[in-house]
Scaffold this motif. Structure first.
Motif, PDB file in Angstrom:
ATOM      1  N   LEU A  40      54.888  37.973  61.769  1.00 25.28           N
ATOM      2  CA  LEU A  40      53.433  37.907  61.850  1.00 25.28           C
ATOM      3  C   LEU A  40      52.952  37.197  60.587  1.00 25.28           C
ATOM      4  CD1 LEU A  40      50.867  38.806  63.396  1.00 25.28           C
ATOM      5  CD2 LEU A  40      50.900  40.894  62.029  1.00 25.28           C
ATOM      6  N   GLU A  41      52.405  35.993  60.754  1.00 33.84           N
ATOM      7  CA  GLU A  41      52.017  35.173  59.607  1.00 33.84           C
ATOM      8  C   GLU A  41      50.520  34.883  59.666  1.00 33.84           C
ATOM      9  OE1 GLU A  41      53.270  30.920  57.507  1.00 33.84           O
ATOM     10  OE2 GLU A  41      54.601  31.901  58.956  1.00 33.84           O
ATOM     11  N   THR A  42      49.836  35.128  58.541  1.00 34.96           N
ATOM     12  CA  THR A  42      48.391  34.955  58.475  1.00 34.96           C
ATOM     13  C   THR A  42      48.039  34.122  57.244  1.00 34.96           C
ATOM     14  OG1 THR A  42      48.128  37.172  59.412  1.00 34.96           O
ATOM     15  CG2 THR A  42      46.161  36.138  58.504  1.00 34.96           C
ATOM     16  N   THR A  43      47.185  33.112  57.435  1.00 31.64           N
ATOM     17  CA  THR A  43      46.693  32.287  56.337  1.00 31.64           C
ATOM     18  C   THR A  43      45.178  32.370  56.313  1.00 31.64           C
ATOM     19  OG1 THR A  43      48.556  30.766  56.555  1.00 31.64           O
ATOM     20  CG2 THR A  43      46.629  29.973  55.337  1.00 31.64           C
ATOM     21  N   ILE A  44      44.610  32.700  55.159  1.00 29.62           N
ATOM     22  CA  ILE A  44      43.172  32.892  55.026  1.00 29.62           C
ATOM     23  C   ILE A  44      42.669  32.030  53.884  1.00 29.62           C
ATOM     24  CG2 ILE A  44      41.354  34.574  54.487  1.00 29.62           C
ATOM     25  CD1 ILE A  44      43.264  36.726  55.649  1.00 29.62           C
TER      26      ILE A  44
END
Length: 252
Positions: A40-44
């Protein structure tokens, strides 16, 4: 301005409950957990001058892994003079989980970051202990291109580190809160004073150059959340000139 949903993560409709326009954003993972072999990869990214509070409606769960390591990777970049508060619900490691959690925060000049993380080793409420599995966690924070905080945790269930009195002392809940930005020299002492009657031996706070770190090690997630919420309120008031404004999703 626009919203597009692809894959397992959904950004719910933002709220603006604070007088200065701070945007409250809820990151929803409908699946609710990360299974073996999943990433699960998240970029903000926060633009210059923005003020955003990010949270999650529910806990992140790492299930028992039978098909390889489960991974959660998050990267947050915060623009010049912006404020990012990342205050998610807890992360629960089911017995038998094999998890990797990687967090990197990059702050531009004048930016502020407040973030916390709660790790539940097993499910204490269900009398389930973390007797098999492992967790590897890395947190990196850079401010104006310079590293200001770096820590790693590598824990194998049942290892001496989990039982030793100088380490985890068989406690199931670990909490870490990091505040990076302009802060008065007595901020840590203000937090200690506010929590002195409630923290007992489960809470600590340290102040380094430009970084304030709060820790919790104890038996109850509810206690950890309550202490960190109070610490967040003290730090927000002292450093940003406004009290904490808890997202309303926390009350549901």
């Amino acid at each position: 301005m626009r919203s597009r949903h692809v894959g397992p993560l959904v950004v719910q409709r933002p709220f603006h409950p604070e007088a200065d326009g701070t945007c409250h954003v809820y990151l929803l993972h409908p699946a609710g957990g990360v299974a073996g072999g999943d990433t699960l990869e998240t970029t903000i990214h926060l633009g210059p001058g923005t003020r955003t509070l990010l949270t999650t409606p529910g806990a992140t769960k790492f299930y028992r892994s039978t098909h390889g390591r489960s991974e959660q990777r998050m990267s947050i970049s915060v623009g010049e003079d912006a404020v990012c508060e990342y205050l998610p619900q807890e992360t629960i490691l089911f017995d038998g989980a094999d998890a990797l959690i990687d967090m990197q925060v990059s702050l531009a000049a004048g930016a502020t970051y407040a973030g916390w993380d709660f790790l539940s080793l097993g499910r204490p409420a269900a009398d389930e202990k973390f007797t098999n599995g492992r967790i590897r966690q890395r947190i990196q924070v850079f401010h104006d291109g310079k590293p200001v905080w770096f820590e790693r945790l590598h824990l194998t269930a049942g290892s001496p580190l989990s039982r030793a009195s100088y380490a985890l002392a068989d406690q199931p809940i670990l909490g870490t809160m990091i505040y990076v930005g302009n802060a008065a020299e007595d901020c840590a002492e203000r937090v200690r004073e506010a929590l002195r009657e409630h923290a007992a031996a489960v809470f600590s706070v340290s102040q380094l150059e430009g970084v304030i770190v709060c820790r919790y090690l104890g038996p109850r997630l509810s206690q950890a959340k309550s202490l960190f919420a109070r610490a967040w309120d003290v730090l927000r008031t002292a450093c940003q000139g406004k009290p904490a404004n808890a997202p309303r999703i926390w009350a549901t």
